[in-house]
Scaffold this motif. Sequence first.
Motif, PDB file in Angstrom:
ATOM      1  N   UNK A  36      27.408  35.153  21.737  1.00 50.58           N
ATOM      2  CA  UNK A  36      27.722  35.052  23.110  1.00 50.58           C
ATOM      3  C   UNK A  36      28.894  36.139  23.544  1.00 50.58           C
ATOM      4  N   UNK A  37      28.686  36.786  24.637  1.00 47.77           N
ATOM      5  CA  UNK A  37      29.513  37.666  25.081  1.00 47.77           C
ATOM      6  C   UNK A  37      29.539  37.863  26.445  1.00 47.77           C
ATOM      7  N   UNK A  38      30.975  37.465  27.065  1.00 48.34           N
ATOM      8  CA  UNK A  38      31.236  37.302  28.532  1.00 48.34           C
ATOM      9  C   UNK A  38      32.182  38.461  29.194  1.00 48.34           C
ATOM     10  N   UNK A  39      31.978  39.090  29.894  1.00 46.31           N
ATOM     11  CA  UNK A  39      32.964  40.254  30.416  1.00 46.31           C
ATOM     12  C   UNK A  39      33.227  39.607  31.726  1.00 46.31           C
ATOM     13  N   UNK A  40      34.506  40.102  32.257  1.00 44.18           N
ATOM     14  CA  UNK A  40      35.091  39.657  33.602  1.00 44.18           C
ATOM     15  C   UNK A  40      35.966  40.768  33.953  1.00 44.18           C
ATOM     16  N   UNK A 158      38.520  24.973  26.794  1.00 45.90           N
ATOM     17  CA  UNK A 158      37.523  25.703  27.453  1.00 45.90           C
ATOM     18  C   UNK A 158      36.330  25.432  27.106  1.00 45.90           C
ATOM     19  N   UNK A 159      35.761  25.684  25.950  1.00 49.11           N
ATOM     20  CA  UNK A 159      34.672  25.294  25.297  1.00 49.11           C
ATOM     21  C   UNK A 159      34.280  24.046  25.329  1.00 49.11           C
ATOM     22  N   UNK A 219      54.666  30.168  38.625  1.00 47.83           N
ATOM     23  CA  UNK A 219      53.596  31.252  38.910  1.00 47.83           C
ATOM     24  C   UNK A 219      52.429  30.820  39.712  1.00 47.83           C
ATOM     25  N   UNK A 220      52.025  29.529  39.525  1.00 49.92           N
ATOM     26  CA  UNK A 220      51.167  29.114  40.788  1.00 49.92           C
ATOM     27  C   UNK A 220      51.755  28.061  41.820  1.00 49.92           C
ATOM     28  N   UNK A 221      50.791  28.157  42.759  1.00 51.00           N
ATOM     29  CA  UNK A 221      51.077  27.560  44.085  1.00 51.00           C
ATOM     30  C   UNK A 221      50.549  25.981  44.061  1.00 51.00           C
ATOM     31  N   UNK A 222      51.349  25.206  43.545  1.00 47.26           N
ATOM     32  CA  UNK A 222      50.835  23.657  43.385  1.00 47.26           C
ATOM     33  C   UNK A 222      50.046  23.192  42.254  1.00 47.26           C
ATOM     34  N   UNK A 223      49.875  22.085  42.121  1.00 46.96           N
ATOM     35  CA  UNK A 223      49.157  21.489  40.822  1.00 46.96           C
ATOM     36  C   UNK A 223      47.663  21.656  40.939  1.00 46.96           C
ATOM     37  N   UNK A 224      47.076  22.211  42.114  1.00 46.29           N
ATOM     38  CA  UNK A 224      45.518  22.334  42.253  1.00 46.29           C
ATOM     39  C   UNK A 224      45.484  23.718  42.595  1.00 46.29           C
ATOM     40  N   UNK A 225      46.097  24.665  42.006  1.00 45.65           N
ATOM     41  CA  UNK A 225      46.106  26.218  42.268  1.00 45.65           C
ATOM     42  C   UNK A 225      44.985  26.914  41.776  1.00 45.65           C
ATOM     43  N   UNK A 226      44.307  26.356  40.715  1.00 42.19           N
ATOM     44  CA  UNK A 226      43.383  26.935  40.001  1.00 42.19           C
ATOM     45  C   UNK A 226      41.801  26.225  40.127  1.00 42.19           C
ATOM     46  N   UNK A 227      40.955  27.182  40.402  1.00 40.77           N
ATOM     47  CA  UNK A 227      39.625  26.561  40.490  1.00 40.77           C
ATOM     48  C   UNK A 227      38.720  27.226  39.240  1.00 40.77           C
ATOM     49  N   UNK A 228      37.849  26.277  38.409  1.00 40.31           N
ATOM     50  CA  UNK A 228      37.320  27.067  37.443  1.00 40.31           C
ATOM     51  C   UNK A 228      35.604  26.778  37.847  1.00 40.31           C
ATOM     52  N   UNK A 229      34.779  27.697  37.857  1.00 41.19           N
ATOM     53  CA  UNK A 229      33.358  27.333  38.114  1.00 41.19           C
ATOM     54  C   UNK A 229      32.614  27.899  36.806  1.00 41.19           C
ATOM     55  N   UNK A 230      31.992  26.812  36.464  1.00 34.95           N
ATOM     56  CA  UNK A 230      30.917  26.892  35.288  1.00 34.95           C
ATOM     57  C   UNK A 230      29.462  26.977  35.879  1.00 34.95           C
ATOM     58  N   UNK A 231      28.748  27.778  35.274  1.00 42.13           N
ATOM     59  CA  UNK A 231      27.209  27.696  35.782  1.00 42.13           C
ATOM     60  C   UNK A 231      26.642  26.346  35.684  1.00 42.13           C
ATOM     61  N   UNK A 232      25.900  26.052  36.891  1.00 40.93           N
ATOM     62  CA  UNK A 232      25.283  24.810  36.723  1.00 40.93           C
ATOM     63  C   UNK A 232      24.099  24.761  36.017  1.00 40.93           C
ATOM     64  N   UNK A 233      23.949  24.925  34.849  1.00 49.16           N
ATOM     65  CA  UNK A 233      22.760  25.396  33.894  1.00 49.16           C
ATOM     66  C   UNK A 233      23.163  24.739  32.480  1.00 49.16           C
ATOM     67  N   UNK A 235      24.023  26.347  29.967  1.00 51.57           N
ATOM     68  CA  UNK A 235      24.963  27.308  29.246  1.00 51.57           C
ATOM     69  C   UNK A 235      26.304  26.952  29.665  1.00 51.57           C
ATOM     70  N   UNK A 236      26.522  26.563  30.977  1.00 53.77           N
ATOM     71  CA  UNK A 236      27.940  26.060  31.539  1.00 53.77           C
ATOM     72  C   UNK A 236      28.882  27.214  31.306  1.00 53.77           C
ATOM     73  N   UNK A 237      28.615  28.403  31.637  1.00 53.61           N
ATOM     74  CA  UNK A 237      29.624  29.578  31.139  1.00 53.61           C
ATOM     75  C   UNK A 237      30.469  29.730  32.439  1.00 53.61           C
TER      76      UNK A 237
END
Length: 269
Positions: A36-40, A158-159, A219-233, A235-237
């Motif tokens: 598997x290869x994912x590019x961002x 993350x995996x 670095x980050x503003x608050x404890x909820x500063x990061x949101x991660x979105x996984x594909x709803x299928x 794969x969940x990438x």
Amino acid sequence: MNKIPLVMALLLLVLSGFVMSDTLRHVPNESFSTGEVLKYKVHYGPITAAEAVIDTSPTIQYINGRPCYKATVYGKTTNSFDFFIRIRDTWQSYIDTAAILPQRSFRNIEEGNYRKKETVDFNHHTKTASVEMKKRNKDKHTGTHKIPDNVQDIVSGFYFLRTQNYDKLRVGDKISVKGFFDEEVFDMVVTYKGRETVSTKVGNIKAIKLVPKMPNNKLFQGEDAISVYLSDDNNKIPVLIQANMFVGSVKVDLYEYKNLKHKIYLAKN
């Protein structure tokens, strides 16, 4: 001399070896496999500041006698952003294919003039992590640390999140994972925030929203500063990551993917 006790002892030793090899947990995984290869693209405000690649080696590796996925995350700043700070980072994890736990992890950090190489070998039977670290102009540092059951490194964590069944969760439910990073054990608590459709460079994608709790930091503003979105299928990438930082917002946006285990479904406009 009676050889029967000696034979029995050897037999018990062999059998105990088989038992030890099977004492790790088993986590069902239908989301990812080899190749598997994912590019961002990494955007700092309106600027494309960096690129990142997550790939899983096409071949299974063996660490501590266990089959592992070799997962590597590469990150580098773009030529225009190199003027401010040049980053060339590599994070790697050998993830046990059955337990979805790290057997070994590796980091090579190049950020400006800062250099750091680190290898961590995990022994989940003895609950120890052996660290070998080298920083620029410093002697090699080694150490062994106690770790809890089912501890993750950053990449393998993350995996592991990709293996979870989010259909069984309600909005607000939390997933707790023990992590090991920079020679310390920490608690990673991730909150399931439901489902929504997000816009990415590959199109609109129905996604699962997760918010990891961040410790107090500069670095980050608050404890909820990061949101991660996984594909709803299946794969969940990771398709999108958004972070609110004290110096501005950062967005990590999927723009290319290869060799997914399942077909990805784009949301209709």
